[in-house]
Motif scaffolding. Structure first.
Motif, PDB file in Angstrom:
ATOM      1  N   MET A  54       0.816  -1.223   0.000  1.00  0.00           N
ATOM      2  CA  MET A  54       0.000   0.000   0.000  1.00  0.00           C
ATOM      3  C   MET A  54       0.848   1.271   0.000  1.00  0.00           C
ATOM      4  SD  MET A  54      -3.383  -0.681   2.338  1.00  0.00           S
ATOM      5  CE  MET A  54      -2.525  -0.788   3.908  1.00  0.00           C
ATOM      6  N   GLY A  55       2.155   1.126   0.124  1.00  0.00           N
ATOM      7  CA  GLY A  55       3.034   2.294   0.094  1.00  0.00           C
ATOM      8  C   GLY A  55       3.713   2.609   1.408  1.00  0.00           C
ATOM      9  N   ALA A  56       3.549   1.767   2.416  1.00  0.00           N
ATOM     10  CA  ALA A  56       4.233   1.970   3.695  1.00  0.00           C
ATOM     11  C   ALA A  56       5.706   1.594   3.568  1.00  0.00           C
ATOM     12  CB  ALA A  56       3.562   1.146   4.780  1.00  0.00           C
ATOM     13  N   ILE A  57       6.466   1.971   4.578  1.00  0.00           N
ATOM     14  CA  ILE A  57       7.889   1.630   4.626  1.00  0.00           C
ATOM     15  C   ILE A  57       8.127   0.905   5.949  1.00  0.00           C
ATOM     16  CG2 ILE A  57      10.261   2.475   4.525  1.00  0.00           C
ATOM     17  CD1 ILE A  57       9.168   5.014   3.160  1.00  0.00           C
ATOM     18  N   VAL A  58       8.086  -0.421   5.882  1.00  0.00           N
ATOM     19  CA  VAL A  58       8.233  -1.263   7.073  1.00  0.00           C
ATOM     20  C   VAL A  58       9.280  -2.321   6.779  1.00  0.00           C
ATOM     21  CG1 VAL A  58       7.047  -2.715   8.760  1.00  0.00           C
ATOM     22  CG2 VAL A  58       5.755  -0.937   7.536  1.00  0.00           C
ATOM     23  N   ARG A  59      10.171  -2.553   7.714  1.00  0.00           N
ATOM     24  CA  ARG A  59      11.171  -3.607   7.546  1.00  0.00           C
ATOM     25  C   ARG A  59      11.452  -4.263   8.896  1.00  0.00           C
ATOM     26  NH1 ARG A  59      14.038   1.266   7.422  1.00  0.00           N
ATOM     27  NH2 ARG A  59      15.775   1.414   8.920  1.00  0.00           N
ATOM     28  N   GLY A  60      11.914  -5.500   8.822  1.00  0.00           N
ATOM     29  CA  GLY A  60      12.316  -6.211  10.034  1.00  0.00           C
ATOM     30  C   GLY A  60      11.334  -7.248  10.522  1.00  0.00           C
ATOM     31  N   ALA A  61      10.134  -7.339   9.933  1.00  0.00           N
ATOM     32  CA  ALA A  61       9.177  -8.353  10.374  1.00  0.00           C
ATOM     33  C   ALA A  61       9.791  -9.737  10.205  1.00  0.00           C
ATOM     34  CB  ALA A  61       7.880  -8.240   9.583  1.00  0.00           C
ATOM     35  N   GLY A  62       9.601 -10.577  11.207  1.00  0.00           N
ATOM     36  CA  GLY A  62      10.260 -11.876  11.240  1.00  0.00           C
ATOM     37  C   GLY A  62      11.466 -11.877  12.153  1.00  0.00           C
ATOM     38  N   THR A  63      11.881 -10.676  12.590  1.00  0.00           N
ATOM     39  CA  THR A  63      12.921 -10.544  13.605  1.00  0.00           C
ATOM     40  C   THR A  63      12.295  -9.882  14.829  1.00  0.00           C
ATOM     41  OG1 THR A  63      13.702  -8.293  13.089  1.00  0.00           O
ATOM     42  CG2 THR A  63      14.517 -10.086  11.699  1.00  0.00           C
ATOM     43  N   ASP A  64      13.095  -9.680  15.870  1.00  0.00           N
ATOM     44  CA  ASP A  64      12.532  -9.077  17.081  1.00  0.00           C
ATOM     45  C   ASP A  64      12.581  -7.553  17.065  1.00  0.00           C
ATOM     46  OD1 ASP A  64      15.217  -8.629  17.457  1.00  0.00           O
ATOM     47  OD2 ASP A  64      15.377  -9.752  19.324  1.00  0.00           O
ATOM     48  N   THR A  65      13.018  -6.963  15.943  1.00  0.00           N
ATOM     49  CA  THR A  65      13.043  -5.502  15.833  1.00  0.00           C
ATOM     50  C   THR A  65      12.431  -5.095  14.498  1.00  0.00           C
ATOM     51  OG1 THR A  65      15.046  -5.352  17.179  1.00  0.00           O
ATOM     52  CG2 THR A  65      14.473  -3.427  15.853  1.00  0.00           C
ATOM     53  N   ILE A  66      11.375  -4.299  14.562  1.00  0.00           N
ATOM     54  CA  ILE A  66      10.687  -3.819  13.368  1.00  0.00           C
ATOM     55  C   ILE A  66      10.799  -2.303  13.314  1.00  0.00           C
ATOM     56  CG2 ILE A  66       8.447  -3.644  12.181  1.00  0.00           C
ATOM     57  CD1 ILE A  66       7.668  -6.268  13.512  1.00  0.00           C
ATOM     58  N   VAL A  67      11.148  -1.794  12.148  1.00  0.00           N
ATOM     59  CA  VAL A  67      11.317  -0.345  11.960  1.00  0.00           C
ATOM     60  C   VAL A  67      10.302   0.148  10.940  1.00  0.00           C
ATOM     61  CG1 VAL A  67      12.909   1.487  11.286  1.00  0.00           C
ATOM     62  CG2 VAL A  67      13.761  -0.519  12.533  1.00  0.00           C
TER      63      VAL A  67
END
Length: 428
Positions: free
Chosen positions: A201-214
């Motif tokens: 949808m155009g968001a900027i999310v990274r790190g899912a699957g680890t214990d830190t999401i940005v």
């Protein structure tokens, strides 16, 4: 009131395709209200919980359609941020709407959610996360009101890797100003799927699957076309059922990487499992072996949502097994029902000691919650004689016509109402 009637003792056999994941589809449906345009979501299972979420979205002013496993949601006409108490009581996952509604409207009013009675499941981590993003929270009785201007990014440390809190914070933070970091985030595949959807949808999310999401906040999101991952809990349920009935089943459209802990435990119990891409073959010809210790814990460890199903297999195993439940304190209610079928299970607080018996016997039992109900279906399929399962509505929350799924594999199972004698006669 619907019931399931099962004539057990028939090994499951055949091939089945796994439907989409309920626990991925629900937060994705909630997040759809963040888009400026319409979203299309594919591989959505037709479940009671899904229908409740669509009812809530419609009540908020969204337009929705559900045809052939595909849902479209147009939230452009949404005008309310008040989730009705009557609908929230029907489904715990309605709490997922807090983050996206707060991000879109600057205000949300909800109530303590309902769902399965499997122990205390507080939403304090959800509220603390939203508060860290700038929300003011008022709680009166079971009513919760959150208000804010534009949310602002923050570092949020979770005391426990709560799936719901992680997802709610993600959905709120995508439209917040600046960067949000979630430390101690849950790692489940459903969270990774939500990240994929938000980014589409155009968001900027990274790190899912680890214990830190940005999450880097953006000003707006647009519509997209998305396909939900297969349901790992339904996959696991079918795998355990194949093993418990000494059957041979091929599962397609699965993601074996999401079930490494279950595969490990099943193999320890002597179950043969072959994995090739999105296909798994499960075969069991002998009585299962006992597994000395199974402990539920957050992903990627053994999932609490498969604990009840695994207990059925171990109740039929050769030897003594131990299951320790560390997620929910009220998740052994199925043990009493299973003992009524001839199992030998002793409970000590959050630990079950299971002495395997050669066979189970059909009787009338009650589904006390979603996964307990699925476990009792497995028990009925494996048992000698007829099993009647009451309170089937719990099972319908997470399985798309479970009787059809197992009938396709040769199980003798049918749904009927109190006055419906034809289905019972058909099983004879």
């Amino acid at each position: 009131m619907d019931k399931l009637v099962i004539e057990g003792g028939v090994p499951l056999s055949g091939t089945i395709r796994i439907h989409g994941a309920k626990n991925a589809a629900l937060p994705i449906l909630a997040a759809s209200i963040l888009a400026d345009g319409a979203v299309t979501i594919r591989n959505v299972p037709r479940l009671l919980d899904i229908q409740v979420m669509l009812d809530i979205l419609q009540d908020l002013g969204c337009r929705t359609a559900f045809r052939g496993g595909t849902v479209t949601v147009d939230g452009s006409g949404a005008s309310s941020s008040h989730v009705p108490e009557s609908l929230m009581r029907r489904m715990r996952s309605s709490v997922f709407l807090m983050g996206p509604l707060l991000a879109r409207f600057g205000e949300v009013q909800v109530y303590q959610p309902g769902g399965c009675a499997i122990g205390e499941r507080k939403i304090d981590l959800h509220l603390r996360g939203l508060e860290a993003l700038g929300a003011n929270i008022e709680a009166t009785g079971n009513r919760i009101v959150c208000r804010s201007g534009r949310l602002r990014g923050a570092e949020i440390i979770l005391d426990f890797p709560s799936v719901g809190a992680t997802e709610n914070i993600m959905m709120a933070a995508v439209l917040a100003e600046g960067r949000t970091t979630i430390v101690g985030a849950a790692r489940e595949p459903e969270i990774q799927d939500l990240q994929r959807f938000l980014n589409e949808m155009g968001a900027i999310v990274r790190g899912a699957g680890t214990d830190t999401i940005v999450i880097e906040g953006v000003s707006s999101l647009s519509g997209c076309d998305f396909e939900v991952i297969p349901d790992r809990i339904v996959t696991g349920t079918v795998m355990v059922a194949a093993a418990a009935t000494k059957g041979e089943v091929t599962l397609t459209g699965a993601q074996p990487g999401h079930l490494t802990s279950l595969i490990h435990v099943l193999r320890r119990a002597g179950v043969q499992i072959q994995v090739e891409n999105d296909i798994m073959k499960v075969r069991a010809t002998d009585r299962p072996r006992a597994v000395p210790r199974v402990v539920t814990s957050p992903y990627p460890a053994f999932p609490t949502d498969l604990q009840a199903q695994m207990m059925i297999l171990l109740a039929l195993a050769d030897g003594v097994s131990v299951i320790k439940e560390t997620i929910f304190e009220g998740r052994f209610k199925h043990a009493e029902e299973l003992c009524r079928m001839g199992a030998d299970i002793r409970l000590d607080l959050n630990t079950a000691f299971i002495r395997g018996v050669p066979r189970l016997y059909g009787t009338t039992v009650e589904a006390t919650d979603l996964r307990a109900g699925a476990a009792l279906v497995i028990a009925g399929l494996a048992a000698e004689g007829r099993t009647v399962i009451e309170q089937v509505h719990h099972i319908d929350r997470g399985y798309d016509r479970i009787e059809d799924m197992f009938s396709r594999l040769g199980g003798r199972i049918a749904r009927h109402q109190e006055t419906d004698k034809a289905n019972i006669a058909a099983l004879r």
